[in-house]
Design an enzyme around this catalytic site. Sequence first.
Site, PDB file in Angstrom:
ATOM      1  N   ASP A 168       0.812  -1.126  -0.103  1.00 59.96           N
ATOM      2  CA  ASP A 168       0.071  -0.035   0.037  1.00 59.96           C
ATOM      3  C   ASP A 168       0.785   1.360   0.083  1.00 59.96           C
ATOM      4  O   ASP A 168       1.729   1.447   0.744  1.00 59.96           O
ATOM      5  CB  ASP A 168      -1.000  -0.103   1.315  1.00 59.96           C
ATOM      6  CG  ASP A 168      -1.932   1.007   1.172  1.00 59.96           C
ATOM      7  OD1 ASP A 168      -2.341   1.691   0.193  1.00 59.96           O
ATOM      8  OD2 ASP A 168      -2.701   1.199   2.049  1.00 59.96           O
ATOM      9  N   GLU A 170      -2.370   0.500  -4.408  1.00 58.86           N
ATOM     10  CA  GLU A 170      -2.350  -0.828  -3.518  1.00 58.86           C
ATOM     11  C   GLU A 170      -2.253  -1.961  -4.774  1.00 58.86           C
ATOM     12  O   GLU A 170      -2.852  -2.192  -5.830  1.00 58.86           O
ATOM     13  CB  GLU A 170      -3.296  -0.742  -2.559  1.00 58.86           C
ATOM     14  CG  GLU A 170      -4.640  -1.006  -2.961  1.00 58.86           C
ATOM     15  CD  GLU A 170      -5.669  -1.334  -1.927  1.00 58.86           C
ATOM     16  OE1 GLU A 170      -5.350  -1.994  -1.104  1.00 58.86           O
ATOM     17  OE2 GLU A 170      -6.842  -0.601  -1.893  1.00 58.86           O
TER      18      GLU A 170
END
Length: 363
Positions: free
Chosen positions: A11, A107
């Site tokens: 992320d 992500e």
Amino acid sequence: MPFERTVAHLDMDAFYASVELRRRPELKGKPVVVCGSGPRAVVTTASYEARRLAGIHSAMPAAVARRRLPDAIYLSPDFTAYREASAQVMAILHRNAETVEVVGLDEAYVELTGLFSPKATMRRMATEIQAETGLSCSIGISESRMLAKITSELGKPAGLVVLSRQEALARFATHSPGLIPGIGPKTVKRLETMGITTLIELGASSPEQLEGAFGARQGRWLHRRGRLVDETPVTVERETKSQSAETTFDVDVGDRVEMEAHLAQLAEELCRRLRKRSLRGRTIGIKVRLDDWTNVTRSHTVEAPTDDPAVIGPVALDLLRAYDPPRPVRLLGVRVAAFEESEAETEVDEPEARDQLRLGLTA
């Protein structure tokens, strides 16, 4: 890591704000907020300085952020720049791993099962991302997609955390079931009425109890998630479950003719998106948010999959007319789901597709 299965979730840290800081280095160390300028704009993301100083976070109304931190630097989003930066990041992931599932601009999941040193592999990716893009990321490594995603939050920013399922069961035992991706506020409230307020209580509940309250499929899904069990594979191609187009008005719309005109335009734009992606669906729905924040959805399933605005538009309009909003409308949306060779959503409170189309209409 003696895991039978190993998955990483990567992320990017404060991605949009970080891209802005990369091209405006003079702003580093200052509170930066990326958001629109309209009266109902929301925060896209905020730098960690803005988060620490005033608790500003994604999806917060921009007006609230400006009241909390009027001296912050407010920037309009530049999605062209964010897409370019995302392409750089994802290219690095793909050259380092065979199976990468991109789930947004910022992500991705990486299948690591069978690798000699999963942790070293992800550290190398993070190092290359930093060196080539100037951006940092946080990484979680665990035994499933779900656990990897939860774990990646533990080391933010720029951390790498490894957590087993047993460690997670102990660590999150007293957390709310809302910790689990896919369990939203409505489900949390329904669970509370059943006396289930923690993750350990959800895992200890009987499947029959949950199936009786939520239905067989969702009940079983909740029971597995309560025990932190997730077999969802990491796949290179993600199945598209729905597409939607929606807009939040700067001024509430009370005129029905005006509502219908906006809804027709949303349907046209959504159909263009569907045709571009060669998608056709059978379930057509609308979303209406009233000025008092009441949210209402309505849907209708047609006989054959379609991407035709001559079909989707009239069905959406009929749904709106049948609902007949009793108050001025703050948000309108159109949605198509149940695509060809695709099942409808099954998870509880699953969020809408992250790549949904959002139109900047104003009343």
